[in-house]
Design a protein around this motif. Structure first.
Motif, short mmCIF file in Angstrom:
data_model
loop_
_atom_site.label_atom_id
_atom_site.label_comp_id
_atom_site.label_asym_id
_atom_site.label_seq_id
_atom_site.Cartn_x
_atom_site.Cartn_y
_atom_site.Cartn_z
N ASN A 39 -11.29 46.99 -1.23
CA ASN A 39 -10.66 48.24 -1.32
C ASN A 39 -9.27 48.03 -1.34
N VAL A 40 -8.63 46.71 -1.27
CA VAL A 40 -7.29 46.60 -1.27
C VAL A 40 -7.23 45.59 -2.50
N GLU A 41 -6.04 46.05 -3.29
CA GLU A 41 -5.67 45.29 -4.49
C GLU A 41 -5.03 43.98 -3.96
N ALA A 42 -5.73 42.90 -4.57
CA ALA A 42 -5.51 41.44 -4.45
C ALA A 42 -3.91 41.09 -4.14
N SER A 43 -3.30 41.79 -5.27
CA SER A 43 -1.92 41.51 -5.24
C SER A 43 -1.03 42.14 -4.05
N VAL A 44 -1.42 42.94 -3.25
CA VAL A 44 -0.75 43.38 -2.05
C VAL A 44 -0.44 41.96 -1.58
N ASN A 45 -1.14 40.98 -1.42
CA ASN A 45 -0.83 39.79 -0.64
C ASN A 45 0.36 39.03 -1.03
N THR A 46 0.93 39.38 -2.11
CA THR A 46 2.16 38.85 -2.90
C THR A 46 3.57 39.51 -2.31
N LEU A 47 3.19 40.53 -1.46
CA LEU A 47 4.57 41.25 -0.92
C LEU A 47 4.74 40.66 0.32
N ASP A 48 6.17 40.66 0.44
CA ASP A 48 6.69 39.86 1.70
C ASP A 48 6.22 40.32 2.98
N ASP A 49 5.96 39.51 3.86
CA ASP A 49 5.22 39.69 5.26
C ASP A 49 3.98 40.69 5.01
N VAL A 50 3.25 40.40 4.06
CA VAL A 50 1.95 41.17 4.02
C VAL A 50 0.98 40.12 3.70
N TYR A 51 -0.19 40.04 4.32
CA TYR A 51 -1.50 39.21 4.25
C TYR A 51 -2.56 39.83 3.96
N CYS A 52 -3.25 39.66 2.91
CA CYS A 52 -4.47 40.26 2.68
C CYS A 52 -5.71 39.34 2.49
#
Lengths: 422, 267
Positions: A284-297
């Motif tokens: 449901n969540v795009e994997a690249s979300v993890n590359t944003l600062d202070d975001v972990y996926c």
């Protein structure tokens, strides 16, 4: 005092055999009573779980006692004793102590560090106590086994790292947020697994909970179950802005939470970390979300990887635990020897103290008006003499018990000092 | 006299560093205790060394940069022991002690020629200037260690494949708090220390920054820390603040390096 353990476990016996031999409480009572009545074993504790059936006992002839117990057990369950006899392992003395410590400390479990086994051993011990088949040897053995198990749990990390996906998610959240108190959870989609993960988080103090679902009624229902608040699905952005931990599990075929969407939300929320737990497949969540600062996926595969790493970490810690157990076994075996000679040492000391105190009293009476200094000097002198005399025999007794030849020495000491029959 | 104790102190710090690394690899209670013991012993020995040196010199052992760095090490170790106890971050030693070791070896190497004090260096304000700046530097050494641990743990969490450090390092929140607090502690000390230095230099030489690389660089470091603190107050968190902590400490190390290697008034 021949101590032994005999049995079978998940290591050497198939589940078909284990389940045939597992006993309920009343059957266990019968078995223990039978063993006690037959008199082949002086003391006995039977541990019966789905992963192992073991008898811990003290008997003059261990082989005989073992055969008697398991023949009885097989008769109870209608199993061929020959098949069981072939798979049994037996450990005696120091090895039996080691086995008891390792089992109780969960080092011999299927999942190392699982917490149930300690409770199961405690129950087995309590049951044997109520059947009066526990004597001094098994009592000291199990009391020490419980202490060692506790030590292993606190001094190593064999039981610390989560081995289930939902607990692994909780641990990750703790590594990110420290404490989970007052961390807001947002559930997107309603599933059994996300509900379970949310419950674990709530147990750690996470609050409040928001539930977003395409079906409003389902959102309401789940929110009620978790004491949370339902959120309309089209207000997801606002909900994301207020959440710390987001658990997604919708049946959507494409990503519900895109990188762009998260980036837009991040602006309004300072730099508080945001943790996505994506249990859905497809994700449901795009994997690249993890590359944003202070975001972990983390998706479901990531969580499984974490669980695998946790298990490896437990195994590493288990090696440390083995060292610790080995040390405790050494100490216990040394003490086990002393147990035999301690009553004699105690009565020897008491006998000589009695003589000393009596003679000192007589002397002081004869002296009449003695100064406190004189009294003290006489006390000190007589105590010193007694201790000097006792030193050699006590050392000899301790040494002999460690060498396993204490019997004749005990008899001798009893004779020489007039301590009465042992 | 002081050289013997200083060498013993450095030896203890070497042992402490070794034990601290060993504790990261193998989390035995005993190893941690040995590391703490060696750290404490090193600190006590260094205290004796510094007192002896001060006695020999007849003034505080802050007259040359090498002496000042040695005192900075002493403050860092004291702070490290205190922060570790307060925050419960037991792997802190492994990140701070290497810095301690590099600094103390550097200052010990420079110690062999005890410099005669420059006539211009006198007056209580000077000692206060140096002392305050040193406490600031010590706090920033811990700030650096905290930021380094934060970034390592963040990397572990971002990589989603937990390695050994994931289990050894504390949570991000704890580490972020550690960096913030050490920044908040170090900044006022560094600021006051620098202001006093500027005033005193103005009075002594009439000019502040002329031909002194240390003064210039320390001003750059101060600007970086001031910016980080301002960012923190405005809501910066973890990631960015940690990077700035690394850059700030880099500037501080350059500053001290400049003082040790480049000609200038701090030499």
């Amino acid at each position: 005092m021949p101590l032994f353990v005999a049995g079978l476990s998940h290591r050497n016996a198939p589940v078909e055999l284990r389940e045939q031999l597992a006993l309920e409480e009343d059957k266990l009572r019968e078995l223990l009573a039978g063993v006690a009545a037959a008199g082949t074993a002086r003391e006995a504790v039977v541990l019966s779980t789905c992963n192992r059936v073991e008898v811990y006992a003290v008997a003059d002839v261990p082989g005989e006692a073992r055969a008697a117990v398991f023949r009885r057990l097989c008769r109870h369950r209608g199993v061929d004793p020959a098949a069981v006899e072939a798979t049994l392992y037996t450990h005696v003395e120091g090895d039996a102590v080691r086995h008891a410590f390792r089992v109780t400390a969960s080092l011999d479990s299927m999942m190392i560090g699982e917490p149930q086994i300690l409770g199961q051993v405690k129950e087995a011990f309590a049951l044997a106590q109520s059947c009066e088949t526990v004597g001094p040897a098994l009592h000291t053995l199990f009391t020490q086994a419980f202490a060692v198990a506790k030590k292993v749990r606190t001094e190593t990390e064999i039981a610390r790292h989560a081995v289930s996906v939902s607990f692994a998610a909780v641990e990750l959240a703790k590594k990110i947020f420290g404490g989970l108190a007052r961390k807001a959870i947002l559930l997107v989609g309603a599933g059994k697994m996300s509900e379970l993960a949310a419950k674990h988080l709530v147990e750690q103090g996470a609050f409040p909970i928001y539930v977003a679902n395409r079906t409003w009624a389902r959102a309401q229902e789940l929110a009620r179950a978790l004491a949370g608040t339902p959120v309309p699905f089209d207000e997801l952005d606002a909900a994301l802005g207020g959440a710390d931990i987001v658990i997604t599990s919708t049946a959507a075929t494409g990503p519900v939470v895109t990188r762009e969407r998260v980036r837009a939300v991040l602006h309004g929320r300072g730099a508080r970390p945001l943790f996505f737990i994506d249990i859905a497949v497809p994700r449901n969540v795009e994997a690249s979300v993890n590359t944003l600062d202070d975001v972990y996926c983390y998706d479901i595969d990531d969580l499984r990887q974490v669980v695998d790493a946790n298990i490896r970490e437990r195994l590493r810690e288990a090696q440390r635990a083995e060292v610790l157990v080995e040390r405790e076994v050494g100490k216990f075996v040394a003490r086990l020897g002393d147990v035999e000679v301690i009553p004699t040492i105690v009565s020897l000391r008491e006998r000589l103290e009695e003589i000393r105190a009596g003679e000192v009293r007589k002397t002081l009476m004869r002296l009449g008006a003695a100064t406190p200094e004189t009294r003290e000097a006489i006390e000190a002198l007589s105590t010193a003499i007694v201790n000097k005399i006792l030193h050699a025999p006590i050392t000899k007794l301790r040494e002999s018990s460690r060498a396993g030849s204490s019997r004749s020495w005990l008899d001798l000491v009893h004779e020489l000092f007039g301590l009465g029959r042992r | 006299m002081h050289a013997i104790f200083l060498n013993l102190a450095i030896l203890a710090y070497v042992l402490a560093t070794g034990f601290s690394f060993a504790y990261v690899v193998q989390r035995e209670e005993l190893i941690h205790r040995l590391a703490s013991l060696a750290t404490g012993a090193g600190w006590a020995l260094q205290t004796v060394a510094l007192v002896a040196l001060g006695h020999e010199l007849g003034r505080p052992p802050l007259g040359s940069l090498a002496e000042a760095v040695s005192v900075a090490v002493w403050v860092i170790v004291l702070l490290e022991m205190w922060v570790e106890r307060r925050s419960g971050v037991r792997v802190l030693g492994a990140f701070v002690l290497p810095v301690v070791l590099v600094f103390s070896l550097k200052s010990a190497a420079a110690h062999h020629q005890l410099p005669a004090i420059v006539p211009a260096l006198s007056g209580a304000w000077l000692w206060v200037h140096i002392g305050l700046a040193l406490v600031g530097i010590a706090a920033f050494a811990l700030n650096f260690a905290g930021a380094l641990m934060y970034l390592l743990q963040e990397h572990q969490l971002k990589a989603r494949r937990p390695g050994a450090l994931y289990y050894r390092l504390p949570d991000l929140e704890t580490l972020d708090r550690l960096t913030y607090r050490t920044l908040a502690l170090g900044f006022p000390f560094l600021t006051t220390g620098l202001v006093l230095g500027v005033l005193w230099a103005g009075a002594a030489w009439g000019s502040v920054f002329a031909f002194d690389p240390l003064a210039l660089l320390s001003f750059v470091a101060w600007l970086i820390y001031a910016g980080t603190l301002a960012g923190r107050v405005l809501g910066w968190h973890g990631h960015r603040a940690a990077y700035f902590a690394l850059i700030g400490f880099g500037a501080l190390v350059l500053t001290l390096g400049a003082g040790l290697f480049l000609p200038g008034r701090h030499g």
